[in-house]
Design an enzyme around this catalytic site. Structure first.
Site, PDB file in Angstrom:
ATOM      1  N   HIS A 182      16.769  44.564  75.249  1.00 43.41           N
ATOM      2  CA  HIS A 182      17.436  43.517  74.468  1.00 43.41           C
ATOM      3  C   HIS A 182      17.880  42.389  75.386  1.00 43.41           C
ATOM      4  CE1 HIS A 182      17.389  46.098  70.952  1.00 43.41           C
ATOM      5  NE2 HIS A 182      17.434  47.051  71.858  1.00 43.41           N
ATOM      6  N   LYS A 214      25.555  39.563 109.927  1.00 42.49           N
ATOM      7  CA  LYS A 214      26.894  39.970 110.388  1.00 42.49           C
ATOM      8  C   LYS A 214      27.361  39.043 111.513  1.00 42.49           C
ATOM      9  CE  LYS A 214      26.598  44.895 109.517  1.00 42.49           C
ATOM     10  NZ  LYS A 214      26.363  46.172 110.144  1.00 42.49           N
ATOM     11  N   GLU A 263      15.846  47.257 102.069  1.00 46.70           N
ATOM     12  CA  GLU A 263      16.319  47.226 103.451  1.00 46.70           C
ATOM     13  C   GLU A 263      15.309  47.914 104.372  1.00 46.70           C
ATOM     14  OE1 GLU A 263      20.151  49.080 104.619  1.00 46.70           O
ATOM     15  OE2 GLU A 263      20.824  47.069 105.058  1.00 46.70           O
TER      16      GLU A 263
HETATM   17  O1  LIG Z   1      28.018  53.021 107.326  1.00 44.07           O
HETATM   18  P1  LIG Z   1      28.170  51.718 108.025  1.00 44.07           P
HETATM   19  O2  LIG Z   1      27.918  51.809 109.487  1.00 44.07           O
HETATM   20  O3  LIG Z   1      29.526  51.117 107.715  1.00 44.07           O
HETATM   21  O4  LIG Z   1      27.100  50.746 107.461  1.00 44.07           O
HETATM   22  C1  LIG Z   1      27.071  50.346 106.136  1.00 44.07           C
HETATM   23  C2  LIG Z   1      25.840  49.523 105.857  1.00 44.07           C
HETATM   24  O5  LIG Z   1      25.945  48.293 106.521  1.00 44.07           O
HETATM   25  C3  LIG Z   1      24.949  47.822 107.361  1.00 44.07           C
HETATM   26  O6  LIG Z   1      25.089  46.463 107.438  1.00 44.07           O
HETATM   27  C4  LIG Z   1      23.535  48.222 107.072  1.00 44.07           C
HETATM   28  O7  LIG Z   1      22.727  47.163 106.733  1.00 44.07           O
HETATM   29  C5  LIG Z   1      23.419  49.293 106.033  1.00 44.07           C
HETATM   30  O8  LIG Z   1      22.198  49.953 106.217  1.00 44.07           O
HETATM   31  C6  LIG Z   1      24.557  50.236 106.152  1.00 44.07           C
HETATM   32  O9  LIG Z   1      24.382  51.298 105.257  1.00 44.07           O
END
Ligand SMILES: O=P(O)(O)OC[C@H]1O[C@H](O)[C@H](O)[C@@H](O)[C@@H]1O
Length: 528
Positions: A351, A455, A322
């Site tokens: 294995h 997202k 990431e």
């Molecule tokens: O802790 P949060 O704000 O819920 O984020 C949780 C995760 O989701 C995101 O999509 C990022 O890509 C991550 O880097 C992050 O750790």
């Protein structure tokens, strides 16, 4: 190179950290001195950038953020006294809280003690706590931890049914820096429903670990949850293990969080040295650059020869991929950077896929993690003069040698034992190596624009589902998927609409698909 030359090369490049008893061996990476010299000026720049970052520069320019995970283990480095005080105060609050939970001073409404934890979080809000729990939790921890790190209903059910009647003595940690990530939000809502089905007041069991002012923070405060711990703007999710995100679950499980912080601090001090040969993180970054030609051409296979370090590769997968997996560099140039990371543990993997590593496509370098101490206490003999641990050690050495002989490079990291200090040090070592490598290849290691795009795409699908259901509700007759798409004003989304409907159908959500399932275009869709 013959055995004598290799032995010399091993000694020439061996790094040893006295305080931690940690060794780093990069002698089986086939770089030469000319290569090291060619990277000298890039490293000087990387060291300068790291100094600026630690002093509070906006090292994450896209998000206009400071990058301060190093301050968490040495608050004196924080750029101002307010941050310093906040770090120290939070740490103390975590210790007091864990202690009160352990003694029963804080207890569930109807029981004397909390027995379990359900930790809800994803990505950086799960991987560190999971890795550390697997590595360090005592066999009989004061609280047993369970993780919900997805929005998979069956996964949530599995955790809830394993907890069973102990739900009434289960503390829930909802961990989300942004406080708006859908998966932990969904997990939280479902777990909350499970509490209310048992007439338990969720708020009295729930702790939020999130940024001040986030949606989660607002919910926790308005519902008067048992507690909240802060997550800071200047700590990225994937480097948050030493913030409340990692420390709260660790402390509750009886893990020595001060030792973890100390190990990380010692490693931070060692990786601050602006000299490649004396800086283990620089040696790692150098090796990665050499192996992948500065373009990630080779994958990083992480093989810890110790069961308790099983999740290290998964943890590193996020930290490395990431951070480094970026389309654009800091100048906006398209570079498609990154290093792919995978692995489980040795000797188990010998294995399985190690067959390919030894003989197949040579598109990787291995990182072997060696732990000198086999177990606490003496080992019995398996064969005369030989223990199970001797076998494990033999398999590691044998694999390293066999790989090398077949022109496959490897790094070996050796720690004296798996304990809170060495685990803290390993995390810090890789955090710094990733930061330095990012400078070498000129990418921002601290943002994740690709994840954000994913997202948004998911949100579009859920929006489409709502539109499709509205279309079906307003029509009495059966429709083809193409007709539904037209009526939803989404003619170019026929395939996703088909998949949405198939999913609703499979889950008895009132959608019926009639016709030949092998010819989706001919199906008729109606509501029950
Ligand atoms: O802790 P949060 O704000 O819920 O984020 C949780 C995760 O989701 C995101 O999509 C990022 O890509 C991550 O880097 C992050 O750790």
């Amino acid at each position: 190179m013959d055995a004598k030359e290799l032995w010399q090369r091993y000694q020439d490049w061996l790094y040893y950290h006295e305080g931690l008893g940690l060794y780093l061996d990069i002698s089986r990476m086939r770089f030469d001195n000319t290569f090291v010299e060619s990277l000298q000026s890039k490293f000087e720049q990387a060291f300068r950038e790291m100094v600026a970052l630690e002093k509070g520069a906006i090292a994450n320019p896209d998000e206009n953020r400071m990058v301060g995970h190093y301050w968490l283990r040495n608050p004196d480095l924080a750029p101002n006294s307010q941050l310093r005080a906040e770090i120290v105060r939070t740490l103390e609050e975590i210790e007091v809280f864990a202690d009160q939970v352990h003694t029963g001073a804080i207890h569930p409404p109807k029981e004397n003690r909390f027995t379990d934890i359900i930790s809800i979080g994803i990505g950086g809000s799960a991987l560190g706590p999971q890795f550390v729990a697997e590595a360090l939790a005592p066999d009989l921890p004061p609280l047993n931890i369970h993780f919900i790190d997805n929005t998979d209903p069956a996964g949530i059910d599995r955790v809830l049914s394993r907890v069973g009647d102990r739900l009434s003595s289960t503390l829930v940690l909802v961990i989300s820096k942004s406080g708006g990530t859908p998966e932990p939000r969904n997990g939280m809502i479902e777990v909350k429903q499970a509490y209310s089905r048992r007439n338990l007041d969720f708020a009295q069991y729930a702790i939020a670990i999130t940024s001040t002012g986030s949606n989660l923070d607002k919910v926790a405060k308005s519902e008067n949850w048992l507690g909240t711990f802060p997550m800071y703007d200047w700590v990225g999710g994937r480097t948050s293990e030493m913030s409340a995100v990692g420390l709260v679950p660790a402390a509750l499980q009886g893990i020595n969080i001060r030792a973890m912080l100390d190990g990380a601090k010692q490693m931070d001090d060692a990786t601050r040295i602006a000299n490649i040969k004396n800086n283990p993180a620089a040696l790692l970054a150098l090796s990665w650059y050499f192996s992948g030609n500065g373009k990630g051409e080779k994958d990083m296979v992480v093989l810890p020869y110790k069961d308790s370090l099983l999740l290290f590769s998964r943890y590193l997968q996020q930290l490395v991929m990431e951070s480094l997996g970026k389309e654009k560099d800091l100048d906006g140039k398209t570079v498609y950077q990154g290093i792919a990371v995978y692995g489980n543990k040795g000797s188990t993997d010998q294995h399985a896929y190690v067959q390919q590593l030894r003989e197949g496509v040579p598109n990787f370098f291995a990182t072997l993690i060696e732990v000198l101490e086999d177990r606490q206490g003496a080992s019995s003999e398996i064969d005369p003069g030989v223990t199970a641990g001797d076998y494990l050690s033999g398999f590691l050495l044998g694999t390293r040698q066999a790989l090398y002989e077949n022109h496959r490079d490897s790094i070996t990291v050796t720690i004296p034992q798996v304990n809170a200090q060495t685990v803290g040090a390993l995390i810090a070592l890789y955090e710094r190596a990733v930061g330095l490598y990012a400078s070498l290849v000129n990418v921002n290691a601290y943002h994740q624009p690709g994840v954000e795009a994913g997202k948004k795409a998911a949100a579009v699908i859920l929006d489409l589902q709502n539109k499709v259901i509205k279309v079906l509700q307003s029509e009495r007759k059966g429709l083809t998927i193409g007709e539904i798409a037209d009526k939803a004003g989404a003619s170019d989304q026929v395939e996703p609409i088909y998949k949405i409907l198939r999913h609703l159908h499979a889950n008895n959500r009132g959608v019926v698909l009639t016709g030949d399932l092998s010819k989706p275009g001919t199906l008729t869709v109606s509501l029950t």
